[in-house]
Design a protein around this motif. Sequence first.
Motif, PDB file in Angstrom:
ATOM      1  N   ALA A 150      28.418  40.937  21.871  1.00 32.14           N
ATOM      2  CA  ALA A 150      28.849  39.609  21.432  1.00 32.14           C
ATOM      3  C   ALA A 150      27.724  38.827  20.771  1.00 32.14           C
ATOM      4  O   ALA A 150      27.899  38.250  19.690  1.00 32.14           O
ATOM      5  CB  ALA A 150      29.421  38.836  22.620  1.00 32.14           C
ATOM      6  N   GLN A 151      26.560  38.783  21.412  1.00 30.54           N
ATOM      7  CA  GLN A 151      25.455  37.999  20.870  1.00 30.54           C
ATOM      8  C   GLN A 151      24.996  38.554  19.525  1.00 30.54           C
ATOM      9  O   GLN A 151      24.781  37.808  18.562  1.00 30.54           O
ATOM     10  CB  GLN A 151      24.290  37.994  21.859  1.00 30.54           C
ATOM     11  CG  GLN A 151      23.132  37.097  21.434  1.00 30.54           C
ATOM     12  CD  GLN A 151      22.030  37.070  22.475  1.00 30.54           C
ATOM     13  OE1 GLN A 151      22.172  37.608  23.569  1.00 30.54           O
ATOM     14  NE2 GLN A 151      20.919  36.430  22.146  1.00 30.54           N
ATOM     15  N   LYS A 152      24.867  39.872  19.440  1.00 32.33           N
ATOM     16  CA  LYS A 152      24.442  40.506  18.195  1.00 32.33           C
ATOM     17  C   LYS A 152      25.477  40.280  17.088  1.00 32.33           C
ATOM     18  O   LYS A 152      25.128  39.957  15.947  1.00 32.33           O
ATOM     19  CB  LYS A 152      24.237  42.001  18.419  1.00 32.33           C
ATOM     20  CG  LYS A 152      23.759  42.748  17.186  1.00 32.33           C
ATOM     21  CD  LYS A 152      23.618  44.237  17.463  1.00 32.33           C
ATOM     22  CE  LYS A 152      23.219  44.998  16.197  1.00 32.33           C
ATOM     23  NZ  LYS A 152      23.161  46.456  16.433  1.00 32.33           N
ATOM     24  N   ALA A 153      26.763  40.464  17.436  1.00 31.78           N
ATOM     25  CA  ALA A 153      27.827  40.286  16.444  1.00 31.78           C
ATOM     26  C   ALA A 153      27.851  38.863  15.914  1.00 31.78           C
ATOM     27  O   ALA A 153      27.993  38.639  14.701  1.00 31.78           O
ATOM     28  CB  ALA A 153      29.183  40.642  17.060  1.00 31.78           C
ATOM     29  N   GLN A 154      27.691  37.883  16.793  1.00 29.69           N
ATOM     30  CA  GLN A 154      27.722  36.493  16.365  1.00 29.69           C
ATOM     31  C   GLN A 154      26.495  36.117  15.522  1.00 29.69           C
ATOM     32  O   GLN A 154      26.607  35.355  14.564  1.00 29.69           O
ATOM     33  CB  GLN A 154      27.844  35.574  17.576  1.00 29.69           C
ATOM     34  CG  GLN A 154      29.253  35.480  18.116  1.00 29.69           C
ATOM     35  CD  GLN A 154      30.145  34.629  17.229  1.00 29.69           C
ATOM     36  OE1 GLN A 154      30.204  33.416  17.347  1.00 29.69           O
ATOM     37  NE2 GLN A 154      30.854  35.255  16.308  1.00 29.69           N
ATOM     38  N   ARG A 155      25.332  36.673  15.875  1.00 28.19           N
ATOM     39  CA  ARG A 155      24.148  36.416  15.060  1.00 28.19           C
ATOM     40  C   ARG A 155      24.340  36.981  13.652  1.00 28.19           C
ATOM     41  O   ARG A 155      23.982  36.330  12.662  1.00 28.19           O
ATOM     42  CB  ARG A 155      22.910  37.040  15.700  1.00 28.19           C
ATOM     43  CG  ARG A 155      21.628  36.777  14.889  1.00 28.19           C
ATOM     44  CD  ARG A 155      20.379  37.296  15.578  1.00 28.19           C
ATOM     45  NE  ARG A 155      20.109  36.560  16.800  1.00 28.19           N
ATOM     46  CZ  ARG A 155      20.118  37.111  18.008  1.00 28.19           C
ATOM     47  NH1 ARG A 155      20.395  38.398  18.150  1.00 28.19           N
ATOM     48  NH2 ARG A 155      19.860  36.385  19.078  1.00 28.19           N
ATOM     49  N   GLU A 156      24.905  38.173  13.566  1.00 23.71           N
ATOM     50  CA  GLU A 156      25.154  38.786  12.251  1.00 23.71           C
ATOM     51  C   GLU A 156      26.133  37.950  11.429  1.00 23.71           C
ATOM     52  O   GLU A 156      25.960  37.784  10.219  1.00 23.71           O
ATOM     53  CB  GLU A 156      25.691  40.210  12.433  1.00 23.71           C
ATOM     54  CG  GLU A 156      24.634  41.190  12.924  1.00 23.71           C
ATOM     55  CD  GLU A 156      25.203  42.576  13.196  1.00 23.71           C
ATOM     56  OE1 GLU A 156      26.449  42.741  13.078  1.00 23.71           O
ATOM     57  OE2 GLU A 156      24.426  43.483  13.528  1.00 23.71           O
ATOM     58  N   VAL A 157      27.170  37.421  12.080  1.00 23.31           N
ATOM     59  CA  VAL A 157      28.126  36.563  11.378  1.00 23.31           C
ATOM     60  C   VAL A 157      27.423  35.320  10.847  1.00 23.31           C
ATOM     61  O   VAL A 157      27.601  34.932   9.681  1.00 23.31           O
ATOM     62  CB  VAL A 157      29.298  36.166  12.302  1.00 23.31           C
ATOM     63  CG1 VAL A 157      30.123  35.045  11.676  1.00 23.31           C
ATOM     64  CG2 VAL A 157      30.192  37.367  12.580  1.00 23.31           C
ATOM     65  N   LEU A 158      26.604  34.661  11.693  1.00 22.18           N
ATOM     66  CA  LEU A 158      25.909  33.443  11.276  1.00 22.18           C
ATOM     67  C   LEU A 158      24.970  33.723  10.104  1.00 22.18           C
ATOM     68  O   LEU A 158      24.938  32.956   9.131  1.00 22.18           O
ATOM     69  CB  LEU A 158      25.125  32.849  12.450  1.00 22.18           C
ATOM     70  CG  LEU A 158      24.330  31.579  12.137  1.00 22.18           C
ATOM     71  CD1 LEU A 158      25.236  30.475  11.613  1.00 22.18           C
ATOM     72  CD2 LEU A 158      23.556  31.104  13.366  1.00 22.18           C
ATOM     73  N   VAL A 197      33.936  36.347  30.990  1.00 30.37           N
ATOM     74  CA  VAL A 197      32.769  36.228  30.122  1.00 30.37           C
ATOM     75  C   VAL A 197      32.374  37.577  29.549  1.00 30.37           C
ATOM     76  O   VAL A 197      32.005  37.695  28.380  1.00 30.37           O
ATOM     77  CB  VAL A 197      31.586  35.587  30.883  1.00 30.37           C
ATOM     78  CG1 VAL A 197      30.283  35.778  30.120  1.00 30.37           C
ATOM     79  CG2 VAL A 197      31.845  34.103  31.104  1.00 30.37           C
ATOM     80  N   GLU A 198      32.448  38.623  30.350  1.00 30.83           N
ATOM     81  CA  GLU A 198      32.047  39.948  29.887  1.00 30.83           C
ATOM     82  C   GLU A 198      32.901  40.408  28.711  1.00 30.83           C
ATOM     83  O   GLU A 198      32.404  40.943  27.722  1.00 30.83           O
ATOM     84  CB  GLU A 198      32.154  40.960  31.035  1.00 30.83           C
ATOM     85  CG  GLU A 198      31.645  42.344  30.666  1.00 30.83           C
ATOM     86  CD  GLU A 198      31.733  43.328  31.828  1.00 30.83           C
ATOM     87  OE1 GLU A 198      31.484  44.519  31.601  1.00 30.83           O
ATOM     88  OE2 GLU A 198      32.072  42.895  32.952  1.00 30.83           O
ATOM     89  N   ARG A 199      34.215  40.179  28.796  1.00 29.58           N
ATOM     90  CA  ARG A 199      35.123  40.576  27.720  1.00 29.58           C
ATOM     91  C   ARG A 199      35.226  39.516  26.628  1.00 29.58           C
ATOM     92  O   ARG A 199      35.874  39.736  25.610  1.00 29.58           O
ATOM     93  CB  ARG A 199      36.532  40.825  28.285  1.00 29.58           C
ATOM     94  CG  ARG A 199      36.654  42.049  29.175  1.00 29.58           C
ATOM     95  CD  ARG A 199      38.079  42.134  29.712  1.00 29.58           C
ATOM     96  NE  ARG A 199      38.326  43.329  30.494  1.00 29.58           N
ATOM     97  CZ  ARG A 199      38.779  44.473  29.998  1.00 29.58           C
ATOM     98  NH1 ARG A 199      39.037  44.570  28.703  1.00 29.58           N
ATOM     99  NH2 ARG A 199      38.987  45.507  30.774  1.00 29.58           N
ATOM    100  N   LYS A 200      34.622  38.354  26.843  1.00 26.41           N
ATOM    101  CA  LYS A 200      34.720  37.211  25.925  1.00 26.41           C
ATOM    102  C   LYS A 200      36.181  36.828  25.689  1.00 26.41           C
ATOM    103  O   LYS A 200      36.630  36.623  24.560  1.00 26.41           O
ATOM    104  CB  LYS A 200      34.017  37.516  24.601  1.00 26.41           C
ATOM    105  CG  LYS A 200      32.508  37.752  24.770  1.00 26.41           C
ATOM    106  CD  LYS A 200      31.810  36.562  25.388  1.00 26.41           C
ATOM    107  CE  LYS A 200      30.313  36.758  25.572  1.00 26.41           C
ATOM    108  NZ  LYS A 200      29.938  37.589  26.724  1.00 26.41           N
ATOM    109  N   GLU A 201      36.905  36.724  26.811  1.00 29.62           N
ATOM    110  CA  GLU A 201      38.311  36.326  26.766  1.00 29.62           C
ATOM    111  C   GLU A 201      38.446  34.857  27.131  1.00 29.62           C
ATOM    112  O   GLU A 201      37.782  34.366  28.047  1.00 29.62           O
ATOM    113  CB  GLU A 201      39.145  37.183  27.723  1.00 29.62           C
ATOM    114  CG  GLU A 201      39.302  38.621  27.253  1.00 29.62           C
ATOM    115  CD  GLU A 201      40.121  39.462  28.199  1.00 29.62           C
ATOM    116  OE1 GLU A 201      40.605  40.522  27.772  1.00 29.62           O
ATOM    117  OE2 GLU A 201      40.280  39.066  29.387  1.00 29.62           O
ATOM    118  N   ILE A 202      39.326  34.167  26.411  1.00 24.91           N
ATOM    119  CA  ILE A 202      39.485  32.729  26.585  1.00 24.91           C
ATOM    120  C   ILE A 202      40.955  32.358  26.770  1.00 24.91           C
ATOM    121  O   ILE A 202      41.852  33.156  26.518  1.00 24.91           O
ATOM    122  CB  ILE A 202      38.946  31.960  25.365  1.00 24.91           C
ATOM    123  CG1 ILE A 202      39.793  32.307  24.110  1.00 24.91           C
ATOM    124  CG2 ILE A 202      37.479  32.243  25.128  1.00 24.91           C
ATOM    125  CD1 ILE A 202      39.661  31.328  22.981  1.00 24.91           C
TER     126      ILE A 202
END
Length: 508
Positions: free
Chosen positions: A24-32, A362-367
């Motif tokens: 999640a963190q890596k994917a979001q940094r790449e998007v930004l 949080v682990e699955r990033k489900e909301i």
Amino acid sequence: MPIIGSLIKSVIELRDSIVSEPDAQKAQREVLVKLLKKAKKTQFGKHYDFEAILNSENIEKTFAEKVPYFDYNKMNEEWWQKLHDGEEDVAWPGRPPYFALSSGTTGKSSKRIPVTEEMIDAIRQTGINQVGALSNFDLPPDFFEKEIMMLGSSTDLEKEGDHEEGEISGISASQIPFWFKGYYKPGDEISKIPEWDDRVQRIAENAKNWDIGALSGIPSWLELMMKKVIEYHKVDNIHEVWPNLQVYTSGGVAFEPYEKSFNALLKHPITVIDTYLASEGFLAYQDRPDTTSMKLALSNGIYFEFVPFKAEYINKDGSLVEGAPVISIEDVEEEKDYVLLISTVSGTWRYLIGDTIKFTNVERKEIRITGRTKFFLNVVGSQLSVNKMNDAVQEMEDKFDIKIPEFTLAAVRIEGEFHHHWYLGTESDIDNEKLAEALDESLKNANKNYKVARSKALKGVKVTKVHPDMFPEWSAANKKKGGQVKMEKVMEEERFAKWEKFVEEHSS
């Protein structure tokens, strides 16, 4: 034997087994980083020095420090308005081919939110990911040969200069790929009918010609559509018209408040899959059964940030207080409410979408969507969010065995003292005072701030029952029927007075 359906299901299952889950963190940094690089030469990117942000040691932190929060009014007045004046390269390169019209829930004139080609691609890709996730649900092969009823706004978009305008559901439906058109109902001709009542009438007339396996749309409007089909064909439930209906994909609102009234129109239960398609993008979708939560689309054109949903960070109009703390994806906690901020490939930057969410995993990033910042009722310290209101209404449904698909309320003064006045959409004959007492007790037990307020400035609770149809009629009178239009749950006193007058005039 449904050979084609078996093949489609096999392809989906194979694709799902190959696609790996991103960090999640890596994917979001790449998007930004992609967003900043793409927009660094725009007017917005130069103003906030995206080049310097990209060269900083901590891009996420520097981005949050240099770029302020924007709600629609601020973003539109300072930046998007330039697009309507003919400028280009404003907050995203070029000019957007579409603007999504969103009247939201305030009843004011439509917001006009830019939709770029990149956003259309992002919505389409997230939709494909959701289709891929169907392999996680126990659906028979023949389901994949059935047709899908997508009840959105009209696909007959309005041409305005060099762009087209319409609701996001209409824009998305107008971009359906050719290979999907055979599955898509009500089809191009009916979907272009501008008036919702006329469109639904045509759907009812043609309903028995279609083999619908799935429904998609806002639950309140889908209920009305199903009622119309049932009434037109003089049957008891929707399965008598569409016997192979197995799936419903909801969108943009919590389904639970509508569950009882929705299920009453079915012969047997169907699989409910939640999605989160907003005017600003396709943010999340449910990718597995046994949950009512949705997975954030972390690697597809949207960068997410989260502000703790606390009274001290929210202005009266639902906007954020300047300097409210922001949390990135790696630091969120479960079961805490957050105000959602997004930056996207349509040129929204640190944008307050207006929704509040909580992480259920949080682990699955489900909301789950928990409410709206504008629906946070805190006039006398009660600190009531929409999810608390929904939970209390559901408790009443269970306690009295009744259906309450819609409600709205306001903090009003009665003889100088504050009361919460609830309007409940229900056909039950339960006494108003009994409902008010149950509602009040439920909220006291669930919310300590509400309990304290009730012992001080909040002097009472009043309930008025109205027919559930009053809510879509109010929406029709103030905005329009169908599409992405949702009923406001909390009103200010002035608007509430108009609602009460409307109810009085339209009650038989």
